[in-house]
Design an enzyme around this catalytic site. Sequence first.
Site, PDB file in Angstrom:
ATOM      1  N   CYS A   1       0.834  -1.210   0.000  1.00  0.00           N
ATOM      2  CA  CYS A   1       0.000   0.000   0.000  1.00  0.00           C
ATOM      3  C   CYS A   1       0.862   1.251   0.000  1.00  0.00           C
ATOM      4  O   CYS A   1       0.355   2.349   0.171  1.00  0.00           O
ATOM      5  CB  CYS A   1      -0.933  -0.017   1.211  1.00  0.00           C
ATOM      6  SG  CYS A   1      -0.045   0.216   2.757  1.00  0.00           S
TER       7      CYS A   1
ATOM      8  N   CYS B   1       4.899   1.652   3.805  1.00  0.00           N
ATOM      9  CA  CYS B   1       6.256   1.642   4.364  1.00  0.00           C
ATOM     10  C   CYS B   1       7.052   2.842   3.857  1.00  0.00           C
ATOM     11  O   CYS B   1       7.786   3.469   4.617  1.00  0.00           O
ATOM     12  CB  CYS B   1       6.940   0.325   4.043  1.00  0.00           C
ATOM     13  SG  CYS B   1       6.043  -1.061   4.755  1.00  0.00           S
TER      14      CYS B   1
ATOM     15  N   CYS C   1       4.608  -7.351   4.145  1.00  0.00           N
ATOM     16  CA  CYS C   1       4.251  -7.937   2.840  1.00  0.00           C
ATOM     17  C   CYS C   1       5.502  -8.461   2.126  1.00  0.00           C
ATOM     18  O   CYS C   1       5.511  -9.575   1.609  1.00  0.00           O
ATOM     19  CB  CYS C   1       3.563  -6.897   1.963  1.00  0.00           C
ATOM     20  SG  CYS C   1       2.074  -6.216   2.683  1.00  0.00           S
TER      21      CYS C   1
ATOM     22  N   CYS D   1       3.718  -3.339   9.564  1.00  0.00           N
ATOM     23  CA  CYS D   1       2.713  -2.950   8.574  1.00  0.00           C
ATOM     24  C   CYS D   1       2.115  -1.625   9.009  1.00  0.00           C
ATOM     25  O   CYS D   1       1.010  -1.582   9.514  1.00  0.00           O
ATOM     26  CB  CYS D   1       1.656  -4.039   8.460  1.00  0.00           C
ATOM     27  SG  CYS D   1       0.558  -3.880   7.051  1.00  0.00           S
TER      28      CYS D   1
ATOM     29  N   HIS E   1       4.932  -7.957  25.188  1.00  0.00           N
ATOM     30  CA  HIS E   1       4.214  -8.159  26.459  1.00  0.00           C
ATOM     31  C   HIS E   1       5.175  -8.148  27.656  1.00  0.00           C
ATOM     32  O   HIS E   1       4.906  -7.495  28.674  1.00  0.00           O
ATOM     33  CB  HIS E   1       3.455  -9.486  26.385  1.00  0.00           C
ATOM     34  CG  HIS E   1       2.777  -9.886  27.654  1.00  0.00           C
ATOM     35  ND1 HIS E   1       1.657  -9.237  28.129  1.00  0.00           N
ATOM     36  CD2 HIS E   1       3.060 -10.875  28.541  1.00  0.00           C
ATOM     37  CE1 HIS E   1       1.267  -9.817  29.265  1.00  0.00           C
ATOM     38  NE2 HIS E   1       2.103 -10.806  29.534  1.00  0.00           N
TER      39      HIS E   1
ATOM     40  N   CYS F   1       6.099  -4.520  28.230  1.00  0.00           N
ATOM     41  CA  CYS F   1       5.040  -3.508  28.121  1.00  0.00           C
ATOM     42  C   CYS F   1       4.905  -2.712  29.426  1.00  0.00           C
ATOM     43  O   CYS F   1       4.909  -3.290  30.517  1.00  0.00           O
ATOM     44  CB  CYS F   1       3.723  -4.199  27.789  1.00  0.00           C
ATOM     45  SG  CYS F   1       2.351  -3.044  27.628  1.00  0.00           S
TER      46      CYS F   1
ATOM     47  N   CYS G   1      -4.619  -3.232  31.125  1.00  0.00           N
ATOM     48  CA  CYS G   1      -4.002  -4.092  30.121  1.00  0.00           C
ATOM     49  C   CYS G   1      -5.019  -4.400  29.039  1.00  0.00           C
ATOM     50  O   CYS G   1      -6.201  -4.582  29.306  1.00  0.00           O
ATOM     51  CB  CYS G   1      -3.530  -5.376  30.810  1.00  0.00           C
ATOM     52  SG  CYS G   1      -3.197  -6.715  29.668  1.00  0.00           S
TER      53      CYS G   1
ATOM     54  N   CYS H   1      -5.230  -7.846  22.517  1.00  0.00           N
ATOM     55  CA  CYS H   1      -3.825  -7.450  22.331  1.00  0.00           C
ATOM     56  C   CYS H   1      -2.945  -8.671  22.025  1.00  0.00           C
ATOM     57  O   CYS H   1      -2.998  -9.686  22.712  1.00  0.00           O
ATOM     58  CB  CYS H   1      -3.310  -6.739  23.579  1.00  0.00           C
ATOM     59  SG  CYS H   1      -1.627  -6.146  23.391  1.00  0.00           S
TER      60      CYS H   1
ATOM     61  N   CYS I   1       8.558  -1.591  19.850  1.00  0.00           N
ATOM     62  CA  CYS I   1       7.593  -0.472  19.818  1.00  0.00           C
ATOM     63  C   CYS I   1       7.309   0.085  21.209  1.00  0.00           C
ATOM     64  O   CYS I   1       7.056   1.273  21.355  1.00  0.00           O
ATOM     65  CB  CYS I   1       6.273  -0.918  19.202  1.00  0.00           C
ATOM     66  SG  CYS I   1       6.443  -1.758  17.640  1.00  0.00           S
TER      67      CYS I   1
ATOM     68  N   CYS J   1       0.716   1.720  19.480  1.00  0.00           N
ATOM     69  CA  CYS J   1      -0.578   1.058  19.308  1.00  0.00           C
ATOM     70  C   CYS J   1      -1.293   0.772  20.624  1.00  0.00           C
ATOM     71  O   CYS J   1      -2.494   1.010  20.744  1.00  0.00           O
ATOM     72  CB  CYS J   1      -0.390  -0.244  18.536  1.00  0.00           C
ATOM     73  SG  CYS J   1       0.518  -0.019  17.001  1.00  0.00           S
TER      74      CYS J   1
ATOM     75  N   CYS K   1      -1.975  -4.068  20.279  1.00  0.00           N
ATOM     76  CA  CYS K   1      -0.954  -4.541  19.341  1.00  0.00           C
ATOM     77  C   CYS K   1      -1.603  -5.635  18.503  1.00  0.00           C
ATOM     78  O   CYS K   1      -2.215  -6.555  19.051  1.00  0.00           O
ATOM     79  CB  CYS K   1       0.256  -5.093  20.099  1.00  0.00           C
ATOM     80  SG  CYS K   1       1.422  -5.968  19.016  1.00  0.00           S
TER      81      CYS K   1
ATOM     82  N   CYS L   1       1.744  -6.906  14.019  1.00  0.00           N
ATOM     83  CA  CYS L   1       1.973  -6.647  12.593  1.00  0.00           C
ATOM     84  C   CYS L   1       3.361  -7.039  12.098  1.00  0.00           C
ATOM     85  O   CYS L   1       3.585  -7.054  10.896  1.00  0.00           O
ATOM     86  CB  CYS L   1       1.677  -5.190  12.275  1.00  0.00           C
ATOM     87  SG  CYS L   1       3.001  -4.042  12.724  1.00  0.00           S
TER      88      CYS L   1
END
Length: 318
Positions: free
Chosen positions: A64, A67, A167, A205, A242, A245, A266, A272, A281, A293, A299, A302
């Site tokens: 798409c 990226c 992808c 993604c 996790h 987190c 949570c 999640c 992340c 996210c 999450c 992705c």
Amino acid sequence: MKDEQQLPEVQQKKAGVSRRNFLKTVTGTVAGIGISQVINPALIQALEKGLKRHPVLWVQGQGCTGCSVSLLNSVSPPIADVLLKVISLQFHPTIGACEGELAMEHLYAVAEEYKGRFSLVVEGAIPTAAEGKYCVIGEMNHKEITMVDVVKDLGAIAGSVLAIGTCAAYGGIPAAKGNVTGATGVMDFFKTQGIKTPVVNIPGCPSHPDWIVGTIVHLLEKGIPELDEVGRPTLFFGENIHDNCPRLPLYEAGEMSATLSDPKGCRMDLGCKGPNTYADCYKRKWNSGLNWCVDNSVCIGCVEPDFPDGSSPFYEPA
Ligand code: FSX
Ligand code: SF4
Ligand code: SF4
């Protein structure tokens, strides 16, 4: 222009930051949290001098353009600026000025000229069904050039391949259940073709700009980074979301969010996928470090090879 390393020391000092120092800073910081925080115009100058000879050819298949947008949207700090100046981006379908047959000829000519030395960036999956006709990216001498052709022809003579986005790395959304186009990621495609060029997967993604720039800098300065069993740099994908987190204490205390608008709690009961996901992340964050996210949603895993089928449903109402 002469390589900066050949310049007299006094001139290097004038340039502000030596290439060696820049790379030390960048690679050092990449190993920590973010290259985002350290990039400024003086460092860009150092990059322009030091690394401009590394040619990169960027091709797009079934994706798409998320990226590319992820990278180019990063205005503060100007990661796009850095990327465009760190490397010699000789071909990019979205931002390139050249088009049509001329662009295709240029793509193949650069690949031939820098045989074994250029990096091929693949964005989007490769549709292998119907002889690749689901994704014709250009034409040369009245012959259609498909994504299959380009990844096969150029992948075989590249020095390295970066599969950017889920992808390109694993097939991602185009390879989701059904997959009528025979969409596949670069590593799997290379196996079918017997191509041995090293591939680094930078999934997501979309993929995070720091993951892309950080991997390129590592590649140029120190070679292929250490990869996990699914071909991702452990530098960015070595930790479980996790387990790291900020909401883990809430999970352990059984304090669960009942809705996405609940700022605390949570997100496990909402679907999640942090426990099955490996990426940084949680500390790197997105949008120049603004949020991630889990703060706004969940999450969805992705960056994982089984995304999106293995992550579905993304959201599970409590
Ligand atoms: Fe796929 Fe990417 Fe998702 Fe989009 O490289 S990884 S659909 S964000 O643009 O192709
Ligand atoms: Fe784990 Fe997600 Fe809960 Fe964070 S929000 S502790 S990643 S389940
Ligand atoms: Fe992908 Fe999860 Fe990171 Fe969001 S938090 S970008 S869904 S790996």
